[in-house]
Design a protein around this motif. Structure first.
Motif, PDB file in Angstrom:
ATOM      1  N   LEU A 183      -7.232   5.507  -0.306  1.00 38.30           N
ATOM      2  CA  LEU A 183      -6.636   5.251   1.002  1.00 38.30           C
ATOM      3  C   LEU A 183      -7.642   5.447   2.133  1.00 38.30           C
ATOM      4  O   LEU A 183      -7.713   4.663   3.086  1.00 38.30           O
TER       5      LEU A 183
ATOM      6  N   ALA B  37     -11.335  -1.216  -1.625  1.00 42.14           N
ATOM      7  CA  ALA B  37     -11.287   0.236  -1.454  1.00 42.14           C
ATOM      8  C   ALA B  37     -10.682   0.936  -2.669  1.00 42.14           C
ATOM      9  O   ALA B  37      -9.620   0.539  -3.152  1.00 42.14           O
TER      10      ALA B  37
ATOM     11  N   LEU C 295      -2.382   4.316   8.826  1.00 43.63           N
ATOM     12  CA  LEU C 295      -2.973   3.115   8.243  1.00 43.63           C
ATOM     13  C   LEU C 295      -2.918   1.948   9.236  1.00 43.63           C
ATOM     14  O   LEU C 295      -3.903   1.247   9.463  1.00 43.63           O
TER      15      LEU C 295
ATOM     16  N   ALA D  83     -12.194  -2.875   2.934  1.00 45.43           N
ATOM     17  CA  ALA D  83     -10.742  -2.653   2.831  1.00 45.43           C
ATOM     18  C   ALA D  83     -10.178  -3.274   1.547  1.00 45.43           C
ATOM     19  O   ALA D  83      -9.321  -2.686   0.888  1.00 45.43           O
ATOM     20  N   SER D  84     -10.694  -4.462   1.166  1.00 46.11           N
ATOM     21  CA  SER D  84     -10.125  -5.144  -0.011  1.00 46.11           C
ATOM     22  C   SER D  84     -10.460  -4.443  -1.320  1.00 46.11           C
ATOM     23  O   SER D  84      -9.657  -4.422  -2.238  1.00 46.11           O
TER      24      SER D  84
ATOM     25  N   PHE E 255      -5.881  -8.780   2.268  1.00 47.17           N
ATOM     26  CA  PHE E 255      -7.025  -8.438   3.138  1.00 47.17           C
ATOM     27  C   PHE E 255      -8.182  -9.422   2.928  1.00 47.17           C
ATOM     28  O   PHE E 255      -8.826  -9.858   3.874  1.00 47.17           O
TER      29      PHE E 255
ATOM     30  N   ILE F 281      -9.793   2.524   2.601  1.00 42.98           N
ATOM     31  CA  ILE F 281      -9.081   1.416   3.279  1.00 42.98           C
ATOM     32  C   ILE F 281      -9.125   1.683   4.784  1.00 42.98           C
ATOM     33  O   ILE F 281      -9.407   0.787   5.586  1.00 42.98           O
TER      34      ILE F 281
ATOM     35  N   ILE G  62       0.855  -1.197   0.000  1.00 48.57           N
ATOM     36  CA  ILE G  62       0.000   0.000   0.000  1.00 48.57           C
ATOM     37  C   ILE G  62       0.888   1.242   0.000  1.00 48.57           C
ATOM     38  O   ILE G  62       0.628   2.207  -0.711  1.00 48.57           O
TER      39      ILE G  62
ATOM     40  N   ARG H 180     -10.668  -0.605   7.748  1.00 47.83           N
ATOM     41  CA  ARG H 180      -9.821  -1.092   8.842  1.00 47.83           C
ATOM     42  C   ARG H 180     -10.369  -0.660  10.206  1.00 47.83           C
ATOM     43  O   ARG H 180     -10.219  -1.376  11.187  1.00 47.83           O
TER      44      ARG H 180
ATOM     45  N   TRP I 113      -1.965  -6.415  -1.950  1.00 44.65           N
ATOM     46  CA  TRP I 113      -2.568  -6.110  -0.637  1.00 44.65           C
ATOM     47  C   TRP I 113      -4.063  -6.387  -0.606  1.00 44.65           C
ATOM     48  O   TRP I 113      -4.617  -6.777   0.434  1.00 44.65           O
ATOM     49  N   ARG I 114      -4.748  -6.245  -1.757  1.00 45.30           N
ATOM     50  CA  ARG I 114      -6.209  -6.515  -1.774  1.00 45.30           C
ATOM     51  C   ARG I 114      -6.460  -7.993  -1.477  1.00 45.30           C
ATOM     52  O   ARG I 114      -7.333  -8.349  -0.704  1.00 45.30           O
TER      53      ARG I 114
ATOM     54  N   THR J 178     -13.752  -6.341   5.927  1.00 46.73           N
ATOM     55  CA  THR J 178     -12.832  -7.002   4.987  1.00 46.73           C
ATOM     56  C   THR J 178     -13.155  -6.596   3.553  1.00 46.73           C
ATOM     57  O   THR J 178     -12.259  -6.238   2.779  1.00 46.73           O
TER      58      THR J 178
END
Ligand code: BGC
Length: 459
Positions: free
Chosen positions: A100, A97, A52, A94-95, A170, A103, A38, A107, A166-167, A91
């Motif tokens: 930022l 998003a 974050l 965030a996945s 998560f 996300i 990220i 979170r 990162w997706r 989840t």
């Protein structure tokens, strides 16, 4: 060990509830790997990276403070169902998003679920468990946390080379969240909560199911009698005879975090990169070593915590943590960096191993042991809040601290916290192995010094 003789029903109930612990571990641990990607995608500064990482902790602080009231009004089972929904929602947000800020919102929702779960899951397990197994079963929840963290590290490694790494990282969290929801549909409400609601017949049926026995009248009466004592109000936790143990719970929450564990759990790959492991995958692979030792050392704790006792484990752990931080501090201050990656690995491995068999296991166990029944909910909630609050302070300042003072001085600071913590713990932490909760409560009422409230002779 006797743990293997546990009846299968209560083991299954505890295992499903411990999925909340697994999600706690997974959703906090996953940020360490995701952060590298990220921060690359969004060109994050140290300050933004800290935000974050800490967004989960803001949610967890709010969740842990409200958890006592929510669990008492909705019931433990419904709360666990609600948090599984929150875990899924957070989840997905965030996945998928698009920015930022989204996300961070996802979170925070995950953190809210973690905060409520970190209180409700051990409570639900403790209320369903026969008293002889309560210590081991509560520590199984900590084992689930460490398994969740390890799973997060492995998932991070697996997806490190994918597009949208990162997706994916998560998104994997959706699996235990669904399992928790499905599992909880089939589990009963806590018998203690049912008695409290006046649903006596249902409580007896549940006890018969949990104990695999028709003979539950004595246990039912015990629960009923303990609940007929007056209900506590918030200000009762500040009564002069309770204040010292409240201080102890809040102190343990502080010490667990102020000795630096999450500088490692959340930032290990970042630290490894600073030590010279420049490739993200290698840094994450070294982090898996951290996760494995965390799990192994927690298993070690489960087997010895009722034999060796809490105090010796705590002192040995704090000593090992302090020494390894001193070693890391020295290694990072050396001009020659050839051996730094190995030194960083050795230091972090020893540090995490020392944490897991001591403060990792002991905080969650002791906050479920030291408080008198009538204030247990509120006092536990405040101690858990202290843990999340100090976690937030440490995690939201670590990178800035490293930017300002360097890695070496930052580790030296945490080594000093371990040293000071060791001295204070020596003076105030009681030994609570092999003593009934009622004896502890009587000793507190008799205004025994904190360090002696676990003594079992009559006073
Ligand atoms: C702590 C967490 C930590 C974890 C590491 C838990 O007991 O509360 O903050 O990340 O242990 O295993």
């Amino acid at each position: 060990m006797g743990l293997f003789r546990l009846n299968p029903t209560v083991s299954l109930v505890s295992a499903i509830a411990a999925l909340a612990g697994l999600l706690f571990g997974f959703d906090t641990g996953i940020i360490s790997g995701a952060l590298l990607f990220i921060s690359h995608d969004y060109q994050l500064s140290s300050g933004m990276s800290e935000w974050l990482v800490s967004s989960v902790l803001i949610g967890a602080m709010i969740g842990s403070l409200s958890s006592g009231a929510i669990a008492d009004s909705l019931g433990r089972r419904k709360v666990m169902l609600v948090i599984s929904g929150l875990f899924m929602t957070g989840t997905l947000i965030a996945s998928y998003a698009p920015s930022l800020i989204i996300i961070i919102i996802g979170r925070i929702i995950l953190g809210f679920a973690i905060g409520i779960g970190s209180y409700t899951a051990p409570l639900y397990i403790a209320e369903a468990a026969p008293f002889q197994w309560r210590g081991a079963l509560v520590t199984l929840n900590q084992l689930a946390i460490t398994v969740g963290i390890l799973a997060a590290f492995i998932v991070s490694y697996y997806f490190a080379d994918s597009i949208h790494a990162w997706r994916w990282m998560f998104l994997v969290g959706i699996v235990p969240a669904i399992l928790l929801g499905l599992g909880m549909i089939f589990l009963p409400e806590s018998p203690r909560f049912l008695v409290r609601q006046g649903k006596h017949d249902q409580a007896k049926t549940t006890l018969r199911y949990l104990r695999n026995s028709q003979d539950v009248d004595a246990e039912f009466d015990e629960i009923k009698n303990s609940l007929s004592q007056k209900e506590a109000r918030i200000r009762d936790v500040f009564l002069p005879w309770i204040r010292p143990v409240l201080f102890l719970g809040v102190f343990l929450g502080f010490l667990q975090q102020a000795s630096g564990i999450n500088t490692v759990i959340y930032y290990a790959p970042t630290i490894f990169q600073k030590a010279g492991l420049s490739n993200a995958s290698t840094a994450i692979l070294a982090t898996i070593g951290v996760g494995v030792l965390n799990v192994l050392s927690t298993i070690f704790a489960i087997f010895v915590i009722d034999k060796i006792g809490r105090r010796p484990l705590l002192f040995a752990g704090l000593f090992g943590m302090g020494i390894s931080l001193l070693f890391l501090s020295m290694a990072f201050s050396m001009a020659d960096s050839t051996y730094l990656p190995y030194a960083a690995m050795g230091g972090l491995f020893l540090y995490v191993f020392s944490f897991a068999f001591s403060l990792g296991a002991i905080l969650w166990l002791m906050v479920s042991e030291i408080f008198p029944l009538e204030v247990r909910g509120i006092a536990m909630s405040l101690s858990v809040f202290s843990c999340w609050f100090w976690n937030f302070v440490v995690s939201s300042s670590f990178l800035t601290m490293v930017d300002m003072f360097g890695v070496s001085l930052s580790f030296l600071f945490y080594a000093a916290m371990c040293g000071a913590g060791l001295v204070i713990a020596y003076l105030i932490v009681p030994e609570t192995k092999n003593v009934s909760l009622e004896t502890i409560e009587n000793n507190i009422r008799a205004r025994m010094p904190l360090r002696h409230i676990g003594l079992s002779q009559r006073w």
